[in-house]
Scaffold this motif. Sequence first.
Motif, PDB file in Angstrom:
ATOM      1  N   ILE A 231      46.590  36.229  47.562  1.00 13.08           N
ATOM      2  CA  ILE A 231      46.227  35.179  46.611  1.00 13.08           C
ATOM      3  C   ILE A 231      44.791  34.734  46.874  1.00 13.08           C
ATOM      4  CG2 ILE A 231      46.776  32.858  45.764  1.00 13.08           C
ATOM      5  CD1 ILE A 231      48.942  35.002  45.190  1.00 13.08           C
ATOM      6  N   PHE A 232      44.478  34.485  48.148  1.00 14.94           N
ATOM      7  CA  PHE A 232      43.129  34.062  48.505  1.00 14.94           C
ATOM      8  C   PHE A 232      42.113  35.143  48.133  1.00 14.94           C
ATOM      9  CE2 PHE A 232      45.695  31.293  51.089  1.00 14.94           C
ATOM     10  CZ  PHE A 232      44.995  30.104  51.078  1.00 14.94           C
ATOM     11  N   CYS A 233      42.435  36.377  48.443  1.00 17.56           N
ATOM     12  CA  CYS A 233      41.514  37.485  48.197  1.00 17.56           C
ATOM     13  C   CYS A 233      41.275  37.686  46.695  1.00 17.56           C
ATOM     14  CB  CYS A 233      42.072  38.745  48.832  1.00 17.56           C
ATOM     15  SG  CYS A 233      40.938  40.131  48.751  1.00 17.56           S
ATOM     16  N   LEU A 234      42.336  37.726  45.902  1.00 17.89           N
ATOM     17  CA  LEU A 234      42.186  37.924  44.461  1.00 17.89           C
ATOM     18  C   LEU A 234      41.473  36.747  43.805  1.00 17.89           C
ATOM     19  CD1 LEU A 234      45.596  39.570  43.591  1.00 17.89           C
ATOM     20  CD2 LEU A 234      43.345  40.607  43.398  1.00 17.89           C
ATOM     21  N   TYR A 235      41.789  35.539  44.257  1.00 18.64           N
ATOM     22  CA  TYR A 235      41.116  34.370  43.685  1.00 18.64           C
ATOM     23  C   TYR A 235      39.630  34.409  44.046  1.00 18.64           C
ATOM     24  CZ  TYR A 235      40.636  29.742  41.736  1.00 18.64           C
ATOM     25  OH  TYR A 235      40.262  28.691  40.965  1.00 18.64           O
ATOM     26  N   HIS A 236      39.328  34.821  45.277  1.00 19.27           N
ATOM     27  CA  HIS A 236      37.936  34.948  45.705  1.00 19.27           C
ATOM     28  C   HIS A 236      37.207  35.963  44.823  1.00 19.27           C
ATOM     29  CE1 HIS A 236      34.369  35.550  48.132  1.00 19.27           C
ATOM     30  NE2 HIS A 236      34.678  36.826  48.244  1.00 19.27           N
ATOM     31  N   CYS A 237      37.842  37.115  44.581  1.00 16.51           N
ATOM     32  CA  CYS A 237      37.217  38.149  43.751  1.00 16.51           C
ATOM     33  C   CYS A 237      36.982  37.643  42.328  1.00 16.51           C
ATOM     34  CB  CYS A 237      38.089  39.395  43.711  1.00 16.51           C
ATOM     35  SG  CYS A 237      38.149  40.281  45.281  1.00 16.51           S
TER      36      CYS A 237
ATOM     37  N   LEU B  53      43.913  25.914  47.231  1.00 21.24           N
ATOM     38  CA  LEU B  53      44.711  27.026  47.731  1.00 21.24           C
ATOM     39  C   LEU B  53      45.347  26.733  49.082  1.00 21.24           C
ATOM     40  CD1 LEU B  53      42.758  30.247  46.742  1.00 21.24           C
ATOM     41  CD2 LEU B  53      44.907  29.416  45.833  1.00 21.24           C
ATOM     42  N   THR B  54      44.918  25.667  49.739  1.00 21.06           N
ATOM     43  CA  THR B  54      45.563  25.311  51.002  1.00 21.06           C
ATOM     44  C   THR B  54      46.881  24.587  50.751  1.00 21.06           C
ATOM     45  OG1 THR B  54      44.331  23.229  51.179  1.00 21.06           O
ATOM     46  CG2 THR B  54      43.365  25.180  52.244  1.00 21.06           C
ATOM     47  N   GLN B  55      47.168  24.260  49.490  1.00 17.91           N
ATOM     48  CA  GLN B  55      48.418  23.597  49.114  1.00 17.91           C
ATOM     49  C   GLN B  55      49.423  24.639  48.624  1.00 17.91           C
ATOM     50  OE1 GLN B  55      48.579  20.283  49.641  1.00 17.91           O
ATOM     51  NE2 GLN B  55      46.493  20.522  50.402  1.00 17.91           N
ATOM     52  N   ALA B  56      50.616  24.631  49.177  1.00 13.52           N
ATOM     53  CA  ALA B  56      51.639  25.635  48.834  1.00 13.52           C
ATOM     54  C   ALA B  56      51.951  25.656  47.342  1.00 13.52           C
ATOM     55  CB  ALA B  56      52.908  25.384  49.641  1.00 13.52           C
ATOM     56  N   LEU B  57      52.023  24.497  46.720  1.00 14.50           N
ATOM     57  CA  LEU B  57      52.349  24.424  45.293  1.00 14.50           C
ATOM     58  C   LEU B  57      51.262  25.085  44.448  1.00 14.50           C
ATOM     59  CD1 LEU B  57      54.536  23.370  43.431  1.00 14.50           C
ATOM     60  CD2 LEU B  57      53.271  21.238  43.234  1.00 14.50           C
ATOM     61  N   GLU B  58      50.010  24.891  44.823  1.00 17.22           N
ATOM     62  CA  GLU B  58      48.905  25.515  44.099  1.00 17.22           C
ATOM     63  C   GLU B  58      48.921  27.025  44.278  1.00 17.22           C
ATOM     64  OE1 GLU B  58      46.412  24.240  41.914  1.00 17.22           O
ATOM     65  OE2 GLU B  58      48.020  22.776  41.903  1.00 17.22           O
ATOM     66  N   ARG B  59      49.234  27.482  45.507  1.00 14.85           N
ATOM     67  CA  ARG B  59      49.316  28.928  45.730  1.00 14.85           C
ATOM     68  C   ARG B  59      50.425  29.528  44.879  1.00 14.85           C
ATOM     69  NH1 ARG B  59      48.823  27.399  50.988  1.00 14.85           N
ATOM     70  NH2 ARG B  59      50.913  28.060  51.542  1.00 14.85           N
ATOM     71  N   ARG B  60      51.522  28.811  44.713  1.00 17.73           N
ATOM     72  CA  ARG B  60      52.620  29.293  43.869  1.00 17.73           C
ATOM     73  C   ARG B  60      52.150  29.444  42.422  1.00 17.73           C
ATOM     74  NH1 ARG B  60      57.780  25.801  44.201  1.00 17.73           N
ATOM     75  NH2 ARG B  60      57.785  26.721  46.263  1.00 17.73           N
ATOM     76  N   ARG B  61      51.375  28.460  41.959  1.00 19.68           N
ATOM     77  CA  ARG B  61      50.845  28.513  40.590  1.00 19.68           C
ATOM     78  C   ARG B  61      49.878  29.687  40.432  1.00 19.68           C
ATOM     79  NH1 ARG B  61      46.539  26.683  37.765  1.00 19.68           N
ATOM     80  NH2 ARG B  61      45.606  25.597  39.506  1.00 19.68           N
ATOM     81  N   PHE B  62      48.973  29.849  41.397  1.00 18.79           N
ATOM     82  CA  PHE B  62      48.025  30.961  41.338  1.00 18.79           C
ATOM     83  C   PHE B  62      48.754  32.299  41.416  1.00 18.79           C
ATOM     84  CE2 PHE B  62      44.725  27.882  42.940  1.00 18.79           C
ATOM     85  CZ  PHE B  62      43.977  27.891  41.767  1.00 18.79           C
ATOM     86  N   ARG B  63      49.804  32.372  42.240  1.00 17.58           N
ATOM     87  CA  ARG B  63      50.588  33.600  42.368  1.00 17.58           C
ATOM     88  C   ARG B  63      51.185  33.965  41.006  1.00 17.58           C
ATOM     89  NH1 ARG B  63      54.607  32.042  45.777  1.00 17.58           N
ATOM     90  NH2 ARG B  63      53.124  31.800  47.453  1.00 17.58           N
TER      91      ARG B  63
ATOM     92  N   ILE C 230      48.376  35.212  38.675  1.00 15.23           N
ATOM     93  CA  ILE C 230      47.958  36.569  39.030  1.00 15.23           C
ATOM     94  C   ILE C 230      49.014  37.577  38.591  1.00 15.23           C
ATOM     95  CG2 ILE C 230      47.546  38.119  40.982  1.00 15.23           C
ATOM     96  CD1 ILE C 230      46.187  35.664  42.358  1.00 15.23           C
ATOM     97  N   CYS C 231      50.274  37.248  38.826  1.00 16.20           N
ATOM     98  CA  CYS C 231      51.367  38.139  38.428  1.00 16.20           C
ATOM     99  C   CYS C 231      51.348  38.365  36.917  1.00 16.20           C
ATOM    100  CB  CYS C 231      52.699  37.539  38.868  1.00 16.20           C
ATOM    101  SG  CYS C 231      54.111  38.545  38.407  1.00 16.20           S
ATOM    102  N   ALA C 232      51.214  37.279  36.169  1.00 19.96           N
ATOM    103  CA  ALA C 232      51.180  37.397  34.706  1.00 19.96           C
ATOM    104  C   ALA C 232      49.989  38.231  34.259  1.00 19.96           C
ATOM    105  CB  ALA C 232      51.134  36.014  34.066  1.00 19.96           C
ATOM    106  N   SER C 233      48.842  38.015  34.873  1.00 14.96           N
ATOM    107  CA  SER C 233      47.641  38.785  34.507  1.00 14.96           C
ATOM    108  C   SER C 233      47.840  40.271  34.771  1.00 14.96           C
ATOM    109  CB  SER C 233      46.428  38.298  35.304  1.00 14.96           C
ATOM    110  OG  SER C 233      46.137  36.973  34.990  1.00 14.96           O
TER     111      SER C 233
ATOM    112  N   ASN D 193      48.176  48.211  32.578  1.00 14.91           N
ATOM    113  CA  ASN D 193      49.449  48.336  33.294  1.00 14.91           C
ATOM    114  C   ASN D 193      50.320  49.376  32.593  1.00 14.91           C
ATOM    115  OD1 ASN D 193      51.882  48.095  34.574  1.00 14.91           O
ATOM    116  ND2 ASN D 193      52.129  45.911  34.194  1.00 14.91           N
ATOM    117  N   LEU D 194      50.538  50.488  33.252  1.00 14.52           N
ATOM    118  CA  LEU D 194      51.320  51.575  32.653  1.00 14.52           C
ATOM    119  C   LEU D 194      52.796  51.218  32.499  1.00 14.52           C
ATOM    120  CD1 LEU D 194      49.730  54.603  34.574  1.00 14.52           C
ATOM    121  CD2 LEU D 194      49.138  53.724  32.294  1.00 14.52           C
TER     122      LEU D 194
END
Length: 132
Positions: free
Chosen positions: A40-46, A59-69, A72-75, A82-83
């Motif tokens: 999550i950190f790496c992809l958000y950084h990119c 991103l240091t908050q678990a709830l925010e990481r869940r949202r970002f996850r 990213i998954c949806a994207s 995506n094949l």
Amino acid sequence: MSKYLVSKGHDNGEFVKDFEIRMIPLDSQKCASETNDCGIFCLYHCATYKGKPFKCKSLTQALERRRFRAEICASLVLCNLNLCRTDVLKSVDAFCDNNQEIYAEVILNEEIAKANKSTRQSLKAKKAGGGV
């Protein structure tokens, strides 16, 4: 990295063999507890890279990481590249068709959990009051 590129038939594999590998410090080291969300950190950084050190306090908050996850998954799933996109979307449709059954089961489990918690609290109160 260069061996991998060469094995896949990329001529630039030899070009990158002397590239310096640098570790980029991410805010993941600042999390309150150990986390396996380095991706999550790496992809958000990119996604937000502007040539400056990466900082994202949310991103240091678990709830925010869940949202970002989830973002990213949806994207990744919905990307035209995506094949397996069509297969995944069919599975989502099937999941939505069964949503009422799943929702009813979740509600039932929540009610059971509440009842168990209430029972435990009553027993605890009786013990504390000398009732047992």
